[in-house]
Design a protein around this motif. Sequence first.
Motif, short mmCIF file in Angstrom:
data_model
loop_
_atom_site.label_atom_id
_atom_site.label_comp_id
_atom_site.label_asym_id
_atom_site.label_seq_id
_atom_site.Cartn_x
_atom_site.Cartn_y
_atom_site.Cartn_z
N VAL A 31 0.82 -1.21 0.00
CA VAL A 31 0.00 0.00 0.00
C VAL A 31 0.85 1.26 0.00
CG1 VAL A 31 -1.91 -1.18 1.14
CG2 VAL A 31 -0.25 0.13 2.52
N TYR A 32 2.17 1.09 0.00
CA TYR A 32 3.06 2.24 0.03
C TYR A 32 3.65 2.52 -1.34
CZ TYR A 32 3.17 2.74 5.11
OH TYR A 32 2.82 2.98 6.40
N ASP A 33 3.87 3.79 -1.61
CA ASP A 33 4.71 4.19 -2.72
C ASP A 33 6.15 4.08 -2.24
OD1 ASP A 33 2.51 6.92 -3.73
OD2 ASP A 33 2.43 4.77 -4.15
N MET A 34 6.98 3.42 -3.02
CA MET A 34 8.35 3.17 -2.61
C MET A 34 9.31 3.88 -3.56
SD MET A 34 7.86 1.15 -0.03
CE MET A 34 9.53 0.57 0.28
N GLY A 35 10.46 4.26 -3.03
CA GLY A 35 11.41 4.95 -3.88
C GLY A 35 12.85 4.72 -3.46
N TRP A 36 13.73 4.97 -4.39
CA TRP A 36 15.16 5.00 -4.14
C TRP A 36 15.67 6.42 -4.39
CZ3 TRP A 36 18.07 1.27 -2.01
CH2 TRP A 36 17.58 -0.04 -2.01
N TYR A 37 16.46 6.89 -3.45
CA TYR A 37 17.10 8.19 -3.56
C TYR A 37 18.60 7.97 -3.37
CZ TYR A 37 12.46 10.26 -3.11
OH TYR A 37 11.16 10.61 -3.31
N ARG A 38 19.39 9.00 -3.68
CA ARG A 38 20.82 8.88 -3.44
C ARG A 38 21.38 10.22 -2.98
NH1 ARG A 38 23.36 8.10 -9.58
NH2 ARG A 38 23.28 10.31 -10.20
N GLN A 39 22.47 10.13 -2.25
CA GLN A 39 23.13 11.34 -1.77
C GLN A 39 24.63 11.14 -1.84
OE1 GLN A 39 21.77 12.77 2.04
NE2 GLN A 39 22.56 14.82 1.60
N ALA A 40 25.26 11.97 -2.64
CA ALA A 40 26.71 11.96 -2.77
C ALA A 40 27.30 12.98 -1.81
CB ALA A 40 27.11 12.28 -4.21
N PRO A 41 28.56 12.80 -1.42
CA PRO A 41 29.18 13.76 -0.49
C PRO A 41 29.10 15.19 -1.00
CG PRO A 41 30.56 11.83 -0.75
CD PRO A 41 29.47 11.69 -1.76
N GLY A 42 28.63 16.08 -0.15
CA GLY A 42 28.55 17.49 -0.51
C GLY A 42 27.40 17.85 -1.43
N LYS A 43 26.54 16.89 -1.72
CA LYS A 43 25.41 17.16 -2.63
C LYS A 43 24.09 16.88 -1.92
CE LYS A 43 27.86 16.26 -6.95
NZ LYS A 43 27.82 15.54 -8.25
N GLN A 44 23.04 17.44 -2.47
CA GLN A 44 21.71 17.20 -1.93
C GLN A 44 21.21 15.82 -2.31
OE1 GLN A 44 19.22 20.49 -3.25
NE2 GLN A 44 19.60 21.55 -1.31
N ARG A 45 20.32 15.31 -1.48
CA ARG A 45 19.67 14.04 -1.80
C ARG A 45 18.82 14.21 -3.06
NH1 ARG A 45 16.86 11.07 3.17
NH2 ARG A 45 19.03 11.33 3.85
N GLU A 46 18.88 13.23 -3.93
CA GLU A 46 18.11 13.32 -5.17
C GLU A 46 17.36 12.03 -5.45
OE1 GLU A 46 20.64 13.99 -8.57
OE2 GLU A 46 21.99 12.35 -8.06
N LEU A 47 16.26 12.19 -6.14
CA LEU A 47 15.43 11.06 -6.52
C LEU A 47 16.15 10.21 -7.57
CD1 LEU A 47 12.58 9.63 -6.75
CD2 LEU A 47 12.16 11.23 -8.63
N VAL A 48 16.07 8.91 -7.41
CA VAL A 48 16.57 7.99 -8.43
C VAL A 48 15.40 7.38 -9.19
CG1 VAL A 48 17.89 5.90 -8.89
CG2 VAL A 48 18.62 7.46 -7.06
N ALA A 49 14.48 6.75 -8.43
CA ALA A 49 13.34 6.10 -9.05
C ALA A 49 12.27 5.85 -8.00
CB ALA A 49 13.74 4.77 -9.69
N THR A 50 11.02 5.83 -8.44
CA THR A 50 9.92 5.51 -7.55
C THR A 50 9.01 4.49 -8.22
OG1 THR A 50 8.54 7.31 -8.40
CG2 THR A 50 9.91 7.79 -6.47
N ILE A 51 8.27 3.78 -7.38
CA ILE A 51 7.26 2.85 -7.86
C ILE A 51 6.06 2.98 -6.95
CG2 ILE A 51 8.31 0.90 -6.59
CD1 ILE A 51 7.31 -0.89 -8.94
N THR A 52 4.91 3.23 -7.53
CA THR A 52 3.71 3.43 -6.73
C THR A 52 3.14 2.10 -6.26
OG1 THR A 52 2.16 3.31 -8.57
CG2 THR A 52 3.17 5.46 -8.11
N SER A 53 2.16 2.19 -5.38
CA SER A 53 1.49 0.97 -4.92
C SER A 53 0.82 0.25 -6.07
CB SER A 53 0.47 1.31 -3.84
OG SER A 53 -0.49 2.23 -4.34
N GLY A 54 0.46 0.99 -7.11
CA GLY A 54 -0.16 0.37 -8.27
C GLY A 54 0.84 -0.15 -9.30
N GLY A 55 2.14 0.10 -9.06
CA GLY A 55 3.16 -0.42 -9.96
C GLY A 55 3.68 0.56 -11.00
N SER A 56 3.20 1.79 -10.98
CA SER A 56 3.71 2.79 -11.92
C SER A 56 5.09 3.25 -11.48
CB SER A 56 2.76 3.99 -11.98
OG SER A 56 1.50 3.60 -12.47
N THR A 57 5.97 3.41 -12.45
CA THR A 57 7.35 3.78 -12.14
C THR A 57 7.70 5.16 -12.69
OG1 THR A 57 8.14 2.65 -14.13
CG2 THR A 57 8.12 1.39 -12.08
N ASN A 58 8.68 5.77 -12.05
CA ASN A 58 9.18 7.07 -12.48
C ASN A 58 10.69 7.08 -12.22
OD1 ASN A 58 8.93 9.93 -13.24
ND2 ASN A 58 9.59 10.29 -11.14
#
Length: 114
Positions: A31-58
Amino acid sequence: QVQLVESGGGVVQPGGSLRLSCAASSIAVRVYDMGWYRQAPGKQRELVATITSGGSTNYADFAKGRFTISRDNAKATVYLQMNSLKPEDTAVYLCNAKRISSFWGQGTQVTVSS
């Protein structure tokens, strides 16, 4: 208490592949939207990919064509398959679960280096 535990990081040469896993406990991942983010040293956290509870990806532009996010609700696990890795992909990769509240894992280090 929601827990997200990432695994699968490591050191890989440019052009190599890794598969990250995010194991969730105490929540019905389906029931959760799930995602992967990443953070490199000295940089802001950024979105990598998400997948909704329904299976849609971004995907972030840098991830398109190289990374694939997927989920196995029965195992309460979300995966990130990363191919053709580049040195600029080096970062801590974090898992996120979001519904009403947002939860984060501790992250797994990915280092791409020759």
